[in-house]
Design an enzyme around this catalytic site. Structure first.
Site, PDB file in Angstrom:
ATOM      1  N   ARG A 117       0.847  -1.188   0.000  1.00  0.00           N
ATOM      2  CA  ARG A 117       0.000   0.000   0.000  1.00  0.00           C
ATOM      3  C   ARG A 117       0.882   1.236   0.000  1.00  0.00           C
ATOM      4  NH1 ARG A 117      -3.015  -2.930  -1.672  1.00  0.00           N
ATOM      5  NH2 ARG A 117      -5.054  -3.617  -0.939  1.00  0.00           N
TER       6      ARG A 117
ATOM      7  N   GLU B   9      -1.811   7.524  -5.615  1.00  0.00           N
ATOM      8  CA  GLU B   9      -1.945   6.867  -6.914  1.00  0.00           C
ATOM      9  C   GLU B   9      -3.336   6.953  -7.519  1.00  0.00           C
ATOM     10  OE1 GLU B   9      -2.904   2.250  -6.470  1.00  0.00           O
ATOM     11  OE2 GLU B   9      -0.995   2.752  -5.548  1.00  0.00           O
TER      12      GLU B   9
ATOM     13  N   HIS C 235       1.003  -0.279 -10.171  1.00  0.00           N
ATOM     14  CA  HIS C 235       0.129  -1.181  -9.420  1.00  0.00           C
ATOM     15  C   HIS C 235      -0.266  -2.392 -10.276  1.00  0.00           C
ATOM     16  CE1 HIS C 235      -2.658  -1.133  -5.711  1.00  0.00           C
ATOM     17  NE2 HIS C 235      -2.494  -2.376  -6.122  1.00  0.00           N
TER      18      HIS C 235
END
Length: 338
Positions: A235, A264, A296
């Site tokens: 995270r 993000e 990601h």
């Protein structure tokens, strides 16, 4: 069950449709992210299906509940983007996918570390320009270095095992619960402060909670070894990005590999190649030659997407049938990671 699926891309739809081949659910797909401004799209849907950057705060959940939504299905393991206490108050059941493919993220973590350590991305860029010089590409052996793994759940345990057995690293681990299988292969459990002081490399695999937010901050960086390498596929907000940049500028940090970033939501999963990026902090990160960032994608394998779709729809079937869902997440289940 009628399902409104938000933040969907073509690959999401393909795997959800495949898992729903029997037509057990009526799924409508929305590219928009779910938040208070888009929640009205879910009116009349008993369930919504969401991803990591959808924002299910109290305001969003109230709109969903008013529109008849009684279930939130997360296509991910993390749940820090959901106000779980408010969901319970509104009678909304929240389910997640706790273990879609730990191998996918673990393998990507090791891949990022190797690509950073051996300057693979920089070398590839040079070769494309017919530059075959090796100056500036010197790396270090991974073997025999000390790696700290923060969080030894399914993903962290696989990373620890790979680095210990596959690369002969000394592996330090930090978690509230010690894994006996890791202890058996020589992984050493220590407190987080000791891990940060002794590790050459730190890789993060813990959930984002109030206790773990900014786990890597200015104080942690100051206490770390010179030249520390940091890898984060968990995270983004586990790392204070401003402190990270200062650590890079002072050369206290020797390298950073990130698949996640604390801001993000405004960047990742979208093609912004023709846009002016407004996030100056992110743009500053990109200027460092010893920083490697991906958008990601650690979860993005066929196996993981198949497991995510199957588990998500199975949870919705349980809710529809009035059964307690096996993968329900509640405010009471949230615990800090050591």
């Amino acid at each position: 069950m009628r399902v409104a699926a938000f933040s969907t891309k073509a690959y999401d739809r393909r795997f959800l449709d495949r898992a729903n081949a029997d037509g057990g659910h009526a799924i409508d797909y929305f590219e928009a992210r779910l938040d208070a401004t888009t929640a009205a799209l879910a009116a009349g849907y008993p369930a919504v299906c969401v991803f990591v950057n959808d924002r299910l705060d109290a305001a969003t959940l109230k709109i969903l509940a008013a529109g008849g939504t009684r279930a939130v299905a997360l296509r991910c393991a993390g749940y820090n983007n959901v106000d779980l206490a408010e969901a319970e108050r509104l009678g909304i059941t929240v389910v997640r996918v706790p273990a879609y493919s730990p191998e996918a993220v673990a393998e990507f973590t090791v891949g990022l570390l190797l690509a950073l350590d051996r300057n693979i991305a920089r070398a590839w860029g040079r070769v494309r320009e017919n530059n075959f010089a090796l100056d500036g590409l010197m790396g270090r052996n991974l073997s025999s270095r000390t790696v700290g793994v923060v969080g030894t759940g399914r993903i962290g345990a696989l990373v620890a095992r790979t680095l210990r057995l596959g690369f002969n690293c000394r592996v330090l681990a930090s978690d509230m619960v010690e894994d006996p299988d890791l202890l058996a292969i020589g992984v050493e459990y220590v407190d987080r402060e000791t891990l940060l002081r002794q590790a050459d490399i730190v890789t993060l695999h813990c959930p984002l909670t109030p206790q773990t937010r900014y786990l890597i901050d200015a104080a942690a960086i100051a206490a770390a070894r010179e030249g520390l390498t940091i890898v984060n596929t968990s995270r983004g907000a586990l790392i204070d990005t401003a402190a990270l940049i200062e650590g890079l500028k002072s050369r206290k940090i020797g390298g950073v590999a990130l698949d996640v970033y604390e801001q993000e939501a405004d960047l990742f999963f979208e093609d912004l190649s023709n846009e002016i990026i407004q996030d100056d902090v992110f743009q500053r990160l990109l200027t460092f030659p010893n920083v490697l960032i991906t958008g990601h994608q650690a979860f993005l394998t066929e196996e993981a997407l198949s497991a995510i779709a199957q588990t998500t729809l199975a949870s919705l079937c349980e809710i529809e049938a009035g059964q307690p869902p096996a993968n329900r997440v509640t405010a009471q289940l949230v615990r800090p990671a050591n």
